[in-house]
Design a protein around this motif. Sequence first.
Motif, PDB file in Angstrom:
ATOM      1  N   SER A  69       0.401  10.777  -8.341  1.00 63.10           N
ATOM      2  CA  SER A  69       0.981  11.124  -6.973  1.00 63.10           C
ATOM      3  C   SER A  69       2.039   9.959  -6.414  1.00 63.10           C
ATOM      4  O   SER A  69       2.906  10.194  -5.722  1.00 63.10           O
ATOM      5  N   HIS A  70       1.982   8.668  -7.042  1.00 66.22           N
ATOM      6  CA  HIS A  70       3.072   7.755  -6.795  1.00 66.22           C
ATOM      7  C   HIS A  70       3.583   7.104  -8.065  1.00 66.22           C
ATOM      8  O   HIS A  70       3.090   6.075  -8.250  1.00 66.22           O
ATOM      9  N   ALA A  71       4.507   7.720  -8.731  1.00 65.21           N
ATOM     10  CA  ALA A  71       4.733   7.366  -9.961  1.00 65.21           C
ATOM     11  C   ALA A  71       5.711   5.851 -10.189  1.00 65.21           C
ATOM     12  O   ALA A  71       5.923   5.327 -11.114  1.00 65.21           O
ATOM     13  N   ALA A  72       6.258   5.915  -8.923  1.00 66.01           N
ATOM     14  CA  ALA A  72       7.269   4.655  -8.804  1.00 66.01           C
ATOM     15  C   ALA A  72       6.737   3.489  -7.909  1.00 66.01           C
ATOM     16  O   ALA A  72       5.807   3.704  -7.174  1.00 66.01           O
ATOM     17  N   GLY A  73       7.244   2.214  -8.140  1.00 67.44           N
ATOM     18  CA  GLY A  73       6.850   1.289  -7.239  1.00 67.44           C
ATOM     19  C   GLY A  73       5.866   0.494  -7.999  1.00 67.44           C
ATOM     20  O   GLY A  73       5.328   0.717  -9.057  1.00 67.44           O
ATOM     21  N   PRO A  74       5.616  -0.902  -7.394  1.00 75.45           N
ATOM     22  CA  PRO A  74       4.826  -1.806  -8.142  1.00 75.45           C
ATOM     23  C   PRO A  74       3.463  -1.556  -7.817  1.00 75.45           C
ATOM     24  O   PRO A  74       3.025  -0.600  -6.926  1.00 75.45           O
ATOM     25  N   ALA A 263      -2.519  -2.413   6.757  1.00 74.80           N
ATOM     26  CA  ALA A 263      -1.196  -2.577   7.233  1.00 74.80           C
ATOM     27  C   ALA A 263      -0.348  -3.040   6.245  1.00 74.80           C
ATOM     28  O   ALA A 263       0.706  -2.586   5.939  1.00 74.80           O
ATOM     29  N   THR A 264      -0.637  -3.936   5.295  1.00 72.93           N
ATOM     30  CA  THR A 264       0.219  -4.541   4.437  1.00 72.93           C
ATOM     31  C   THR A 264       0.539  -3.629   3.104  1.00 72.93           C
ATOM     32  O   THR A 264       1.587  -3.426   2.659  1.00 72.93           O
ATOM     33  N   LEU A 265      -0.449  -2.755   2.953  1.00 70.02           N
ATOM     34  CA  LEU A 265      -0.272  -1.879   1.870  1.00 70.02           C
ATOM     35  C   LEU A 265       0.840  -0.692   2.460  1.00 70.02           C
ATOM     36  O   LEU A 265       1.696  -0.328   1.638  1.00 70.02           O
ATOM     37  N   ARG A 266       0.855  -0.187   3.721  1.00 73.24           N
ATOM     38  CA  ARG A 266       1.648   0.592   4.314  1.00 73.24           C
ATOM     39  C   ARG A 266       3.285   0.075   4.199  1.00 73.24           C
ATOM     40  O   ARG A 266       4.183   0.732   3.740  1.00 73.24           O
ATOM     41  N   GLN A 267       3.171  -1.243   4.353  1.00 72.31           N
ATOM     42  CA  GLN A 267       4.399  -2.229   4.252  1.00 72.31           C
ATOM     43  C   GLN A 267       5.013  -2.026   2.833  1.00 72.31           C
ATOM     44  O   GLN A 267       6.153  -1.969   2.671  1.00 72.31           O
ATOM     45  N   LEU A 268       4.050  -2.336   1.924  1.00 74.11           N
ATOM     46  CA  LEU A 268       4.458  -2.484   0.404  1.00 74.11           C
ATOM     47  C   LEU A 268       4.862  -1.188   0.049  1.00 74.11           C
ATOM     48  O   LEU A 268       5.875  -1.175  -0.889  1.00 74.11           O
ATOM     49  N   ARG A 269       4.442  -0.124   0.361  1.00 71.72           N
ATOM     50  CA  ARG A 269       4.673   1.211  -0.361  1.00 71.72           C
ATOM     51  C   ARG A 269       6.151   1.781  -0.199  1.00 71.72           C
ATOM     52  O   ARG A 269       6.538   2.373  -1.073  1.00 71.72           O
ATOM     53  N   ARG A 270       6.971   0.953   0.642  1.00 74.25           N
ATOM     54  CA  ARG A 270       8.305   1.414   0.702  1.00 74.25           C
ATOM     55  C   ARG A 270       9.118   0.552  -0.133  1.00 74.25           C
ATOM     56  O   ARG A 270      10.408   1.037  -0.280  1.00 74.25           O
ATOM     57  N   HIS A 271       8.787  -0.318  -1.007  1.00 78.56           N
ATOM     58  CA  HIS A 271       9.409  -1.008  -1.936  1.00 78.56           C
ATOM     59  C   HIS A 271       9.302  -0.604  -3.318  1.00 78.56           C
ATOM     60  O   HIS A 271       8.260  -0.456  -3.531  1.00 78.56           O
ATOM     61  N   GLY A 272      10.461  -0.282  -3.997  1.00 79.30           N
ATOM     62  CA  GLY A 272      10.350   0.475  -5.445  1.00 79.30           C
ATOM     63  C   GLY A 272       9.841  -0.470  -6.525  1.00 79.30           C
ATOM     64  O   GLY A 272       9.425  -0.339  -7.608  1.00 79.30           O
TER      65      GLY A 272
END
Length: 323
Positions: A69-74, A263-272
Motif C-alpha cells: 500500500s505504500h511502495a515509496a518512502g523510507p 503524530a510523528t509517523l503522520r509527519q514522516l509519511r510525506r517524505h519520500g
Amino acid sequence: MSTTNGQWYPPEWPERIRLLSAGELKPVTPRRAATVLLLRDGPDGAPGGQDGGHGANGEGYGTDGDRGSHAAGPAVYMLRRRASMAFAGGAYAYPGGSVDPRDERMVAWAGPSRAQWARRLGLDESDATQAQAIVCAAVRETFEEAGVLLAGPTPHTVVADTTGDDWETDRLSLVARDLSFAEFLDRRGLVLRSDLLGGWARWITPEFEPRRYDTWFFVAALPRGQRTRNASTEADRTVWIRPGEAADGYDRGELLMMPPTIATLRQLRRHGTVHDALVAAADQDLTPVLAQARLEGDELVLSWPGHDEFTKHIPGAAGEREA
C-alpha cells in the motif's frame, strides 16, 4: 483506549483528570528523555537493497505481511512494548528512554556545538550541558535498545559493526548503569556524531499521568553496515515499517500507539527518502506539545494543542464518546 483506532488511552485518566481539576492531584515533574526514529531506504526499507525485508534476529517488516500500500518512502524502526509494562504496555514506540545524569559528562563530540543544540532543543544557550545530555541519551538509548551506534573513531566516520561479544558486554553494562556512556566512548576512542541526528518533535506527558516525560524526538539514518536487533528487555517485537503502513494500522485499530508516536509517523509519511526527512528536520517545530484538560459543563475535554485528532470528550457520567 479508543474503539475506532489505536490511540493509547488509559482507563484511569478520566478520574485522574477530575482529581487534577479539583486540585486534589499534584503533577509530578517530568523526567527528560530522548527517542530516535531510525530510518532506512531501499527495497522493503533495506539500505541499498541489501538487507531484504527482515533485520537481524528475525525482525519482521510491515504489518501482517502488507507491503503493497505504500511502495515509496523510507522505513522506520519500531518496537512493541511488552503488555506487562506499567507505562504504555502493548504500544508501538521508538527506541528511547530517560536521560541519565551521567550523560552530562564530557564526551568527544562532532557536529553542531552544544550551544547550537541547546538553541535547537528550545533550551537556553547556558544549558549546553543539558543539551549534550539529551543528545547523548538519544544515542545511548538507541544503542541500548536497537544495537545501533551513532558514533565513530573520527568526526567523519561511523562504526560499521556492533554485533560482537565485546560490544554486547558493553551494551549490557550501559543498560545496567555499570558503565556511563562517556566511559564507554572514551574507552573505545569514539566520537559522538551529533550531526547524524535531526530534531523532530517534543512532547510532554500530561500533568495527570504519574509517569511523566519531557521527550525530544530525533530522526537519524541507519548507518551503513549496522543492523538493528531487538536488544530491549521492554519489547516483545520489533519491525521495520513504512510510516504510512504503520499509520494505516493505527487507523484500523490494529496497532496501539501513544499520540506522539502516531503524530510523528503522520509527519514522516510525506517524505519520500531518508535524505528528505533529515533535511526537513531543520524546519520541524520543537515547541513542546502538552495535553490540556478543561471542563465544559459536566463534560471533561482532553486535547493536545495542534493535534485535533486526539481530542477526547469525557462525560461526567460513566462512559465515553469520541470527539
